[in-house]
Design an enzyme around this catalytic site. Structure first.
Site, PDB file in Angstrom:
ATOM      1  N   SER A   2     -12.112  32.308 -93.186  1.00 28.26           N
ATOM      2  CA  SER A   2     -11.297  32.886 -92.329  1.00 28.26           C
ATOM      3  C   SER A   2      -9.867  32.495 -92.230  1.00 28.26           C
ATOM      4  O   SER A   2      -8.986  31.954 -91.111  1.00 28.26           O
ATOM      5  CB  SER A   2     -11.783  32.661 -90.800  1.00 28.26           C
ATOM      6  OG  SER A   2     -13.064  33.465 -90.624  1.00 28.26           O
ATOM      7  N   GLY A  11      -8.022  38.210 -88.794  1.00 27.94           N
ATOM      8  CA  GLY A  11      -7.310  38.982 -88.774  1.00 27.94           C
ATOM      9  C   GLY A  11      -6.068  38.865 -87.744  1.00 27.94           C
ATOM     10  O   GLY A  11      -5.117  39.503 -87.685  1.00 27.94           O
ATOM     11  N   LEU A  65      -3.870  36.544 -87.749  1.00 27.60           N
ATOM     12  CA  LEU A  65      -2.707  36.391 -88.620  1.00 27.60           C
ATOM     13  C   LEU A  65      -1.919  37.633 -89.285  1.00 27.60           C
ATOM     14  O   LEU A  65      -0.912  37.300 -89.766  1.00 27.60           O
ATOM     15  CB  LEU A  65      -2.735  35.263 -89.433  1.00 27.60           C
ATOM     16  CG  LEU A  65      -3.021  33.634 -88.592  1.00 27.60           C
ATOM     17  CD1 LEU A  65      -3.580  32.692 -89.592  1.00 27.60           C
ATOM     18  CD2 LEU A  65      -1.876  33.197 -87.995  1.00 27.60           C
ATOM     19  N   THR A  66      -2.730  38.655 -89.215  1.00 29.74           N
ATOM     20  CA  THR A  66      -1.713  39.548 -89.857  1.00 29.74           C
ATOM     21  C   THR A  66      -0.994  40.292 -88.518  1.00 29.74           C
ATOM     22  O   THR A  66      -0.006  41.056 -88.969  1.00 29.74           O
ATOM     23  CB  THR A  66      -3.044  41.031 -90.100  1.00 29.74           C
ATOM     24  OG1 THR A  66      -3.490  41.174 -88.717  1.00 29.74           O
ATOM     25  CG2 THR A  66      -4.017  40.313 -91.052  1.00 29.74           C
ATOM     26  N   GLY A  67      -1.442  39.902 -87.333  1.00 34.01           N
ATOM     27  CA  GLY A  67      -0.476  40.619 -86.196  1.00 34.01           C
ATOM     28  C   GLY A  67      -1.106  41.913 -85.645  1.00 34.01           C
ATOM     29  O   GLY A  67      -0.657  42.494 -84.829  1.00 34.01           O
ATOM     30  N   LYS A  68      -2.195  42.335 -86.353  1.00 29.73           N
ATOM     31  CA  LYS A  68      -2.667  43.615 -85.785  1.00 29.73           C
ATOM     32  C   LYS A  68      -3.172  43.622 -84.526  1.00 29.73           C
ATOM     33  O   LYS A  68      -3.360  44.825 -83.852  1.00 29.73           O
ATOM     34  CB  LYS A  68      -3.746  44.191 -86.938  1.00 29.73           C
ATOM     35  CG  LYS A  68      -4.969  43.515 -86.971  1.00 29.73           C
ATOM     36  CD  LYS A  68      -5.742  43.836 -88.044  1.00 29.73           C
ATOM     37  CE  LYS A  68      -7.127  43.173 -88.307  1.00 29.73           C
ATOM     38  NZ  LYS A  68      -7.985  43.735 -89.382  1.00 29.73           N
ATOM     39  N   TYR A  82     -25.559  38.533 -95.742  1.00 29.44           N
ATOM     40  CA  TYR A  82     -24.667  39.483 -95.843  1.00 29.44           C
ATOM     41  C   TYR A  82     -25.034  40.864 -96.149  1.00 29.44           C
ATOM     42  O   TYR A  82     -25.883  40.935 -97.033  1.00 29.44           O
ATOM     43  CB  TYR A  82     -23.496  38.983 -96.696  1.00 29.44           C
ATOM     44  CG  TYR A  82     -22.646  37.729 -96.148  1.00 29.44           C
ATOM     45  CD1 TYR A  82     -22.866  37.317 -95.181  1.00 29.44           C
ATOM     46  CD2 TYR A  82     -21.686  37.223 -97.296  1.00 29.44           C
ATOM     47  CE1 TYR A  82     -22.172  36.126 -94.679  1.00 29.44           C
ATOM     48  CE2 TYR A  82     -20.975  36.107 -96.943  1.00 29.44           C
ATOM     49  CZ  TYR A  82     -21.223  35.552 -95.652  1.00 29.44           C
ATOM     50  OH  TYR A  82     -20.529  34.415 -95.445  1.00 29.44           O
ATOM     51  N   LEU A 125      -7.046  34.111 -92.648  1.00 31.76           N
ATOM     52  CA  LEU A 125      -6.272  34.659 -91.902  1.00 31.76           C
ATOM     53  C   LEU A 125      -6.741  34.784 -90.482  1.00 31.76           C
ATOM     54  O   LEU A 125      -6.475  35.771 -89.543  1.00 31.76           O
ATOM     55  CB  LEU A 125      -6.218  36.170 -92.359  1.00 31.76           C
ATOM     56  CG  LEU A 125      -5.774  36.210 -93.827  1.00 31.76           C
ATOM     57  CD1 LEU A 125      -5.629  37.622 -94.400  1.00 31.76           C
ATOM     58  CD2 LEU A 125      -4.127  35.692 -93.804  1.00 31.76           C
TER      59      LEU A 125
END
Length: 347
Positions: free
Chosen positions: A236, A241, A243-246, A53, A238
């Site tokens: 992961s 991302g 599942l944030t709806g973004k 990373y 979410l």
């Protein structure tokens, strides 16, 4: 924040874990240090990183920066005892680390020392192998997974070589516990059986993808985890991302992962946004933040889970932490199960 045992070890970790894979790239060091402060103040004692990373993108010239950012926080604050640090040695790779060479016993001995130096600590609490050398079905490889070319004895010999090196590191106090990542049920049971037979360190955890949209873990891996007391470190949670709806309506926010990786690591297809919308609609009907719902759902599973989430910046982390105490009603869990049955494999 709920504390859970890490496998059969005496290490207790929060059931939320701060992922650090953007530290040193998308997340500057000052912001990263603030995030660690915020997480610890919220009751999170668990940090996950890796030698390769930061990501987005992964580059040879940035390998190790996330570990260094954490190490600088430890040196600056002196709060080493407040955190449980997990890191990983890389498997075979396109050339980011060690010119693409994966790990064996010799590499483990070298890589542990390198990570200790970057982290500015005397001990790594959880040392993980980032993915099996023989291959993995994770990261959408399940659609064409073919293990027929594997050599069983070669795999077992490799496992024993690695376990021997890890045993040395445990005995001299360089690491406390070990785990795998992107591993299968067969792989986990072999690691555990070999270790138990030879009196070597036992796998405490496995770090696999797991979310409302990715539930490959729910069958054989779940059975393995329950019977062998292996903690899932779900990455992961979410769904990168989603599942944030973004990303609904094919939006691509500036600075988001999709702005850097257009297909979200193979997660984007014609099905995923409509299916994601069904979970967003459920959250809206129940008056829930979808991020909080997705993370709280992990606590409902019939096996031990510590969910690893990341935040590119402190604003994102603040929104996530606002849901740390959420407990889902049985009605919500039942609706989630119904949606999963209707849409079992979004990607």
């Amino acid at each position: 924040m709920k504390q859970i045992p890490l496998g059969r070890t005496d290490i207790k970790v929060s059931d939320w874990c701060l992922g650090t894979m953007t530290f040193g790239n998308q997340t500057p060091e000052a912001d990263a240090h603030t995030q660690i402060d915020m997480a610890v103040d919220a009751g999170i004692n668990f940090l996950d990183t890796a030698e390769m990373y930061p990501v987005n993108p992964i580059r040879a010239e940035t390998v190790g920066l996330s570990e260094e950012v954490i190490g600088n926080w430890i040196a600056r604050t002196g709060r080493r005892d407040d955190i449980v640090v997990a890191t990983k040695v890389s498997g075979n790779n396109p050339g980011w680390v060690r010119d693409g060479r994966g790990y064996d016993g010799a590499v483990i001995r070298e890589a542990v020392d390198t990570s200790l130096k970057r982290l500015q600590t005397d001990v790594i609490d959880l040392y993980q192998m980032h993915w099996p050398i023989r291959g993995s079905y994770m990261f959408r490889q399940n659609w064409s997974y073919d293990p027929s070319g594997q050599n069983r004895q070669q795999t077992l010999d490799h496992m024993m070589d690695v376990l021997g090196a890890l045993d040395e590191a445990v005995k001299v106090g360089k690491i406390r516990a070990i785990g795998m990542s992107n591993e299968s049920a067969w792989g986990m049971t072999k690691w555990i059986d070999l270790a138990e037979a030879a009196g070597l360190p036992r796998m405490a955890s496995v770090q696999n993808e797991y979310s409302l949209l990715c539930r490959l873990y729910d069958t054989d891996m779940a059975e393995m985890a329950v019977n062998e007391d292996v903690t899932l470190l779900s990455f992961s949670p979410l769904a990168c991302g989603l599942l944030t709806g973004k990303y609904q309506g094919n939006a691509v926010p500036d600075g988001s992962r999709m702005s850097i990786n257009a297909d979200l690591g193979g997660r984007m297809n014609d099905r995923v946004l409509p299916i994601t919308q069904t979970y967003l609609d459920l959250a809206a009907r129940q008056g829930l933040n979808p991020v909080h719902m997705a993370l709280a759902w992990q606590r409902t599973r019939p096996f031990s889970v510590a969910a690893i989430f990341g935040a590119t910046n402190t604003d994102q982390l603040t929104r996530i932490l606002n849901g740390k105490g959420m407990v889902l009603a049985d009605e919500v869990v039942a609706e989630i199960n119904a949606l999963h049955k209707a849409h079992p494999m979004p990607y």
